[in-house]
Write an enzyme that holds these catalytic residues in place. Sequence first.
Site, mmCIF file in Angstrom:
data_model
loop_
_atom_site.group_PDB
_atom_site.id
_atom_site.type_symbol
_atom_site.label_atom_id
_atom_site.label_comp_id
_atom_site.label_asym_id
_atom_site.label_seq_id
_atom_site.Cartn_x
_atom_site.Cartn_y
_atom_site.Cartn_z
ATOM 1 N N LYS A 53 0.909 -1.432 0.113
ATOM 2 C CA LYS A 53 -0.035 -0.189 0.080
ATOM 3 C C LYS A 53 0.848 1.216 0.075
ATOM 4 O O LYS A 53 0.717 2.383 -0.786
ATOM 5 C CB LYS A 53 -0.900 0.038 1.355
ATOM 6 C CG LYS A 53 -2.187 -1.000 1.064
ATOM 7 C CD LYS A 53 -2.909 -1.174 2.396
ATOM 8 C CE LYS A 53 -3.967 -2.271 2.143
ATOM 9 N NZ LYS A 53 -4.572 -2.727 3.087
ATOM 10 N N GLN A 97 -4.829 -1.297 9.627
ATOM 11 C CA GLN A 97 -4.639 -2.813 9.026
ATOM 12 C C GLN A 97 -5.336 -3.992 9.919
ATOM 13 O O GLN A 97 -4.941 -3.828 10.978
ATOM 14 C CB GLN A 97 -3.347 -3.036 8.585
ATOM 15 C CG GLN A 97 -2.989 -4.328 7.956
ATOM 16 C CD GLN A 97 -3.539 -4.346 6.397
ATOM 17 O OE1 GLN A 97 -3.756 -3.231 5.782
ATOM 18 N NE2 GLN A 97 -4.053 -5.419 5.892
ATOM 19 N N ASP A 120 -11.187 3.179 4.144
ATOM 20 C CA ASP A 120 -11.459 1.614 4.110
ATOM 21 C C ASP A 120 -13.028 1.516 3.640
ATOM 22 O O ASP A 120 -13.439 0.456 3.360
ATOM 23 C CB ASP A 120 -11.017 0.725 5.480
ATOM 24 C CG ASP A 120 -9.828 0.144 4.913
ATOM 25 O OD1 ASP A 120 -9.535 -0.311 4.111
ATOM 26 O OD2 ASP A 120 -9.394 -0.292 5.964
#
Length: 280
Positions: A53, A97, A120
């Site tokens: 990422k 994460q 997200d």
Amino acid sequence: MPAQILDGKQIAAEVREEVKQEVARLKEQGITPGLAVVLVGDDPASQVYVRNKHRACEEVGIYSVVHRLPAETTQAQLLDLIKQLNNDPQIHGILVQLPLPGHIDEKTVIDTITLEKDVDGFSPANVGNLVIGDKCFYPCTPHGCMVLMDKTGIDPKGKKAVVVGRSNIVGKPMAMMLLARHATVTICHSRTKNLAEECRQADILVAAVGKPEMITGDMIKEGAVVIDVGINRVGEKKLVGDVHFESAAQKASWITPVPGGVGPMTIAMLLKNTVEAARR
Ligand code: GUN
């Protein structure tokens, strides 16, 4: 006739190029999109995802900061960091994460990320907006599946779509996005009776269960579009999806490979969401 390949690698590269141009336009206006990624602990798969990422951000000109915290970080310490990032004007997107270590409550952590920076798309408010069709961030993996179809000219309108898997990250938002695009949607899961029969009804079949090759060719309707979200490691090196590729490809019209299908799209959509957050 064997299926055509839904080429995630190629389409993700196109999306990244579009994002790169959008970042350049924003920079001309004095805005550099910024993403903060928070990783707690040393889960090996998460470390790889986070590194990828970060790299992808740098390639398109997004400012990216990775906060790597030790596994014994307390929930209070993590929440403090998120609050600090919520107030940081250089940061437009925040991604924590998952999974988090067991002593930290994921829901509390996700709830702490401000809605405007929830790239997200996991927060309850964002999910609510998705369900009612209001402006929101689309969760990256199902968003990637939709873009794969759009860019290949596959229109879900009026089609029967079957989503196998009901996770908050993929299955549920995927079903909502297909519904918003006028598909008739069925969600299947571990308690579904006669899964094979349900799958055989699907014009569009999305597999997101995390079970290696559990969807086989005999469960697929002739000419279906098959999207495989699964990434399962078997043995030392080999990756397989939730779909048995060889048998499914004999029935499907389009199919995603693993790797090189949905995987590359997820990161591309994260970049897109971060730029969208900066633009807002
Ligand atoms: N872990 C596995 N997939 C994801 C994802 O899309 N976002 C986050 N934050 N964690 C994940």
